[in-house]
Design an enzyme around this catalytic site. Structure first.
Site, PDB file in Angstrom:
ATOM      1  N   TYR A  42       0.834  -1.204   0.000  1.00  0.00           N
ATOM      2  CA  TYR A  42       0.000   0.000   0.000  1.00  0.00           C
ATOM      3  C   TYR A  42       0.879   1.268   0.000  1.00  0.00           C
ATOM      4  O   TYR A  42       0.433   2.336  -0.387  1.00  0.00           O
ATOM      5  CB  TYR A  42      -0.872   0.047   1.265  1.00  0.00           C
ATOM      6  CG  TYR A  42      -2.103  -0.824   1.247  1.00  0.00           C
ATOM      7  CD1 TYR A  42      -2.329  -1.767   0.252  1.00  0.00           C
ATOM      8  CD2 TYR A  42      -3.058  -0.686   2.261  1.00  0.00           C
ATOM      9  CE1 TYR A  42      -3.473  -2.555   0.270  1.00  0.00           C
ATOM     10  CE2 TYR A  42      -4.203  -1.476   2.275  1.00  0.00           C
ATOM     11  CZ  TYR A  42      -4.403  -2.407   1.279  1.00  0.00           C
ATOM     12  OH  TYR A  42      -5.537  -3.171   1.307  1.00  0.00           O
ATOM     13  N   CYS A  73      -2.479  -1.104  10.046  1.00  0.00           N
ATOM     14  CA  CYS A  73      -1.642  -0.675   8.929  1.00  0.00           C
ATOM     15  C   CYS A  73      -1.448   0.830   9.081  1.00  0.00           C
ATOM     16  O   CYS A  73      -2.430   1.580   9.146  1.00  0.00           O
ATOM     17  CB  CYS A  73      -2.361  -1.004   7.623  1.00  0.00           C
ATOM     18  SG  CYS A  73      -1.573  -0.328   6.161  1.00  0.00           S
ATOM     19  N   GLU A 152       7.398  -9.695   3.868  1.00  0.00           N
ATOM     20  CA  GLU A 152       6.454 -10.595   3.183  1.00  0.00           C
ATOM     21  C   GLU A 152       7.175 -11.865   2.716  1.00  0.00           C
ATOM     22  O   GLU A 152       6.581 -12.929   2.620  1.00  0.00           O
ATOM     23  CB  GLU A 152       5.810  -9.894   1.972  1.00  0.00           C
ATOM     24  CG  GLU A 152       4.847  -8.761   2.323  1.00  0.00           C
ATOM     25  CD  GLU A 152       3.480  -9.236   2.841  1.00  0.00           C
ATOM     26  OE1 GLU A 152       2.987 -10.281   2.377  1.00  0.00           O
ATOM     27  OE2 GLU A 152       2.907  -8.558   3.717  1.00  0.00           O
ATOM     28  N   THR A 185       3.536  -1.606  10.186  1.00  0.00           N
ATOM     29  CA  THR A 185       3.339  -2.814  10.998  1.00  0.00           C
ATOM     30  C   THR A 185       4.168  -4.001  10.501  1.00  0.00           C
ATOM     31  O   THR A 185       4.295  -4.997  11.207  1.00  0.00           O
ATOM     32  CB  THR A 185       1.846  -3.193  11.060  1.00  0.00           C
ATOM     33  OG1 THR A 185       1.325  -3.261   9.725  1.00  0.00           O
ATOM     34  CG2 THR A 185       1.066  -2.177  11.864  1.00  0.00           C
TER      35      THR A 185
END
Ligand code: DGL
Length: 268
Positions: A42, A73, A152, A185
């Protein structure tokens, strides 16, 4: 008393650092988590796009009969919290204000570093919130976008994450900060490396701790804590690919999670 679950969301695995804290501080609460793995990151997106995504996710979470929402987030909290609070009739809390409060309570020399995504840093959400409390505090903010794909990928503590941290954090070399806000986060997943590089005399702030405290206060004030004796059944949803999410969730939460379901978030 209200036994309905709490909706929690993020662009991906980052919000699990907030889930972990909610599980620690509110072990009775049930959580419905959504990670937008199809559209992460994002941090490189515009305020309008992030707000559209937040609204879609909240519409989805509302189908799960939730009693409150935590935007886990920083990018979505910085860019869409005000708008979604106006749009939806449900208690919603973000992570920026709690992180800012913790930061200004922690600093001794009034020099605070902030790291986050491009969209969070561009919004100046942390520095504005910190300066509301004390305008003499000096803040130094830098975006560290590569930390998100590293988290990730599960590359949270290896030579690549170390080199990337060194490159980003050397921007603080002459800033004499004593406090550093992990304003995304995903970043607490890399906290060992970040602490190692920034040095022990800088205190790291993980906004999740204070956000979970805020949630507890909120639920207590509206008499909505879950008092149910049964073990809470959490559920996890993503918008794409469950495998990596499940692997990282097991590491982040230090326990295995029920099978993750995929939903088509564009429908909402
Ligand atoms: N974990 C999110 C945050 O706190 C978003 C990271 C991203 O998707 O860029 O900002």
């Amino acid at each position: 008393m209200d036994s309905r679950p709490i909706g929690v969301f993020d662009s991906g695995v980052g919000g699990l650092t907030v889930v972990q804290e909610i599980m620690n501080q509110l072990p009775n609460e049930e959580i419905v988590y959504f990670g937008d793995t199809a559209r992460v990151p994002y941090g490189s997106k515009s305020k309008e796009t992030v707000t559209k995504y937040s609204k879609q996710i909240i519409r989805f979470l509302l189908t799960k009969n939730i009693k409150a929402i935590v935007i886990a987030c920083n990018t979505a909290s910085s860019n869409s919290l005000e708008e979604v609070k106006r749009t939806f009739d449900i208690p919603i809390i973000g992570v920026v204000k709690p992180g800012a409060v913790m930061a200004y309570k922690t600093t001794k020399n009034n020099r605070i570093g902030i790291i986050g995504t491009e969209a969070t840093i561009r919004s100046e959400s942390y520095s504005k919130e910190i300066k509301k409390h004390n305008e003499n505090i000096k803040t130094f903010s830098f975006a560290c976008p590569l930390f998100v794909p590293l988290a990730e990928e599960g590359w949270t503590n290896n030579e690549i994450s170390y080199l990337v941290s060194k490159k980003y954090l050397e921007q603080f070399t002459d800033k004499e900060i004593d406090t550093l806000v992990l304003g995304c986060t995903h970043y607490p997943l890399l906290k060992e490396v970040i602490q190692d590089v920034i040095g022990d005399n800088v205190k790291l702030i993980n906004p999740a701790l204070e956000a979970a405290k805020d949630l507890k206060e909120l639920l207590t004030s509206i008499n909505a804590l879950r008092q149910n004796e049964s073990v809470p059944k959490h559920s996890f949803y993503v918008s794409d690919n469950t495998t990596k999410f499940e692997q990282i969730a097991a590491i982040a939460l230090k326990k295995s999670i029920p099978p993750v379901k995929i939903i088509d978030i564009e429908q909402f």
